[in-house]
Design a protein around this motif. Sequence first.
Motif, PDB file in Angstrom:
ATOM      1  N   THR A  12       0.860  -1.174   0.000  1.00 46.07           N
ATOM      2  CA  THR A  12       0.000   0.000   0.000  1.00 46.07           C
ATOM      3  C   THR A  12       0.900   1.229   0.000  1.00 46.07           C
ATOM      4  N   ARG A  13       0.422   2.260  -0.661  1.00 42.80           N
ATOM      5  CA  ARG A  13       1.239   3.461  -0.831  1.00 42.80           C
ATOM      6  C   ARG A  13       0.360   4.685  -0.615  1.00 42.80           C
ATOM      7  N   PHE A  14       0.930   5.693   0.041  1.00 48.61           N
ATOM      8  CA  PHE A  14       0.269   6.976   0.212  1.00 48.61           C
ATOM      9  C   PHE A  14       1.279   8.064  -0.099  1.00 48.61           C
ATOM     10  N   ASP A  15       0.897   9.016  -0.953  1.00 49.67           N
ATOM     11  CA  ASP A  15       1.795  10.094  -1.378  1.00 49.67           C
ATOM     12  C   ASP A  15       1.204  11.449  -1.025  1.00 49.67           C
ATOM     13  N   VAL A  16       2.079  12.390  -0.713  1.00 48.85           N
ATOM     14  CA  VAL A  16       1.708  13.785  -0.527  1.00 48.85           C
ATOM     15  C   VAL A  16       2.667  14.597  -1.381  1.00 48.85           C
ATOM     16  N   GLY A  17       2.128  15.490  -2.201  1.00 48.16           N
ATOM     17  CA  GLY A  17       2.965  16.320  -3.053  1.00 48.16           C
ATOM     18  C   GLY A  17       2.248  16.689  -4.330  1.00 48.16           C
ATOM     19  N   GLY A  18       2.996  17.154  -5.301  1.00 52.79           N
ATOM     20  CA  GLY A  18       2.416  17.613  -6.550  1.00 52.79           C
ATOM     21  C   GLY A  18       2.365  16.529  -7.602  1.00 52.79           C
ATOM     22  N   GLY A  19       1.549  16.780  -8.603  1.00 52.11           N
ATOM     23  CA  GLY A  19       1.496  15.881  -9.733  1.00 52.11           C
ATOM     24  C   GLY A  19       0.109  15.357  -9.997  1.00 52.11           C
ATOM     25  N   LEU A  20       0.032  14.552 -11.065  1.00 58.02           N
ATOM     26  CA  LEU A  20      -1.244  14.049 -11.521  1.00 58.02           C
ATOM     27  C   LEU A  20      -1.008  12.788 -12.326  1.00 58.02           C
ATOM     28  N   GLY A  21      -1.911  11.819 -12.236  1.00 57.07           N
ATOM     29  CA  GLY A  21      -1.822  10.652 -13.099  1.00 57.07           C
ATOM     30  C   GLY A  21      -2.398   9.397 -12.489  1.00 57.07           C
ATOM     31  N   VAL A  22      -2.592   8.409 -13.344  1.00 50.35           N
ATOM     32  CA  VAL A  22      -3.020   7.071 -12.964  1.00 50.35           C
ATOM     33  C   VAL A  22      -2.188   6.120 -13.796  1.00 50.35           C
ATOM     34  N   ARG A  23      -1.585   5.096 -13.161  1.00 49.47           N
ATOM     35  CA  ARG A  23      -0.783   4.150 -13.941  1.00 49.47           C
ATOM     36  C   ARG A  23      -0.656   2.819 -13.236  1.00 49.47           C
ATOM     37  N   THR A  24      -0.289   1.810 -14.029  1.00 46.62           N
ATOM     38  CA  THR A  24       0.058   0.492 -13.509  1.00 46.62           C
ATOM     39  C   THR A  24       1.504   0.233 -13.892  1.00 46.62           C
ATOM     40  N   TYR A  25       2.207  -0.438 -13.010  1.00 46.69           N
ATOM     41  CA  TYR A  25       3.627  -0.681 -13.243  1.00 46.69           C
ATOM     42  C   TYR A  25       4.076  -1.888 -12.436  1.00 46.69           C
ATOM     43  N   ARG A  26       5.208  -2.445 -12.856  1.00 46.15           N
ATOM     44  CA  ARG A  26       5.813  -3.558 -12.124  1.00 46.15           C
ATOM     45  C   ARG A  26       7.175  -3.111 -11.598  1.00 46.15           C
ATOM     46  N   VAL A  27       7.491  -3.591 -10.413  1.00 44.41           N
ATOM     47  CA  VAL A  27       8.770  -3.289  -9.777  1.00 44.41           C
ATOM     48  C   VAL A  27       9.540  -4.583  -9.605  1.00 44.41           C
ATOM     49  N   ILE A  28      10.828  -4.552  -9.942  1.00 39.08           N
ATOM     50  CA  ILE A  28      11.727  -5.688  -9.749  1.00 39.08           C
ATOM     51  C   ILE A  28      12.869  -5.223  -8.850  1.00 39.08           C
ATOM     52  N   MET A  29      13.075  -5.917  -7.742  1.00 38.43           N
ATOM     53  CA  MET A  29      14.209  -5.663  -6.852  1.00 38.43           C
ATOM     54  C   MET A  29      15.102  -6.896  -6.920  1.00 38.43           C
ATOM     55  N   ILE A  30      16.369  -6.691  -7.217  1.00 38.81           N
ATOM     56  CA  ILE A  30      17.329  -7.789  -7.259  1.00 38.81           C
ATOM     57  C   ILE A  30      18.284  -7.581  -6.088  1.00 38.81           C
ATOM     58  N   PHE A  31      18.323  -8.570  -5.175  1.00 37.14           N
ATOM     59  CA  PHE A  31      19.054  -8.433  -3.907  1.00 37.14           C
ATOM     60  C   PHE A  31      20.417  -9.109  -3.948  1.00 37.14           C
ATOM     61  N   PHE A  32      21.403  -8.436  -3.368  1.00 35.04           N
ATOM     62  CA  PHE A  32      22.763  -8.959  -3.243  1.00 35.04           C
ATOM     63  C   PHE A  32      23.146  -9.182  -1.785  1.00 35.04           C
ATOM     64  N   GLU A  33      22.323  -8.684  -0.863  1.00 31.02           N
ATOM     65  CA  GLU A  33      22.566  -8.848   0.567  1.00 31.02           C
ATOM     66  C   GLU A  33      21.353  -9.498   1.217  1.00 31.02           C
ATOM     67  N   GLU A  34      21.606 -10.535   2.008  1.00 32.58           N
ATOM     68  CA  GLU A  34      20.526 -11.284   2.641  1.00 32.58           C
ATOM     69  C   GLU A  34      19.723 -10.422   3.610  1.00 32.58           C
ATOM     70  N   GLU A  35      20.374  -9.515   4.300  1.00 36.49           N
ATOM     71  CA  GLU A  35      19.669  -8.674   5.269  1.00 36.49           C
ATOM     72  C   GLU A  35      18.576  -7.846   4.585  1.00 36.49           C
ATOM     73  N   ALA A  36      18.883  -7.258   3.440  1.00 37.10           N
ATOM     74  CA  ALA A  36      17.891  -6.458   2.712  1.00 37.10           C
ATOM     75  C   ALA A  36      16.745  -7.333   2.206  1.00 37.10           C
ATOM     76  N   LEU A  37      17.067  -8.517   1.708  1.00 36.21           N
ATOM     77  CA  LEU A  37      16.040  -9.455   1.234  1.00 36.21           C
ATOM     78  C   LEU A  37      15.119  -9.869   2.377  1.00 36.21           C
ATOM     79  N   ASN A  38      15.698 -10.260   3.494  1.00 36.11           N
ATOM     80  CA  ASN A  38      14.907 -10.712   4.648  1.00 36.11           C
ATOM     81  C   ASN A  38      14.061  -9.591   5.241  1.00 36.11           C
ATOM     82  N   LYS A  39      14.598  -8.367   5.212  1.00 35.99           N
ATOM     83  CA  LYS A  39      13.838  -7.226   5.737  1.00 35.99           C
ATOM     84  C   LYS A  39      12.570  -7.020   4.920  1.00 35.99           C
TER      85      LYS A  39
END
Length: 187
Positions: free
Chosen positions: A96-123
Amino acid sequence: MRLCALFFAALLAVSCSSSYKSMSADEKREFLVELEAQTLADLVEDQPDAQADLDNAIGHAIFSNSAAKVPFVGTGDGIGVVVNQETDERTYLKVTRFDVGGGLGVRTYRVIMIFFEEEALNKLAGGKLEFGAGVEAGAKDKDIGTGAGGIAGSRKKGYVLYQLSDSGVSATFTVNMISYSVLDLEE
């Protein structure tokens, strides 16, 4: 009054685009398996160097998101999977995401995170709350990058981030809060 109407129209657009909400747990798992395979294929096709990152990674995360932004506020949601490539363990998350600031729009998108450290992945796999600020723009169908092209993120945090814009148009500058929480897909 007009701003209120715009905000609720944007919220409705995001809610309607989040078709995963009405899926059963089995349908969500199947959706996420297909999302992961298709997204990784799209990423490597458009950014061949990403294959080396995937080969050297300890894990990755894939998210399907939708977002709506009217002047001053925005909201979004999504669903995804975090994969530990060493153990093949999968953790399903909702976003879930909540934004405050300027701008306008509606969109769909995909995010890919590639992890190299286990701590970041586990978090991420454990769920987390993230605060940030940014400038984003997106208009191109299946554009890779921050909506306008290129790689976003930092290897200093233990991962690299890619974003694929699927549809919609937006231009925003916001302060945001993004919450990742574990999605229980056991029925």
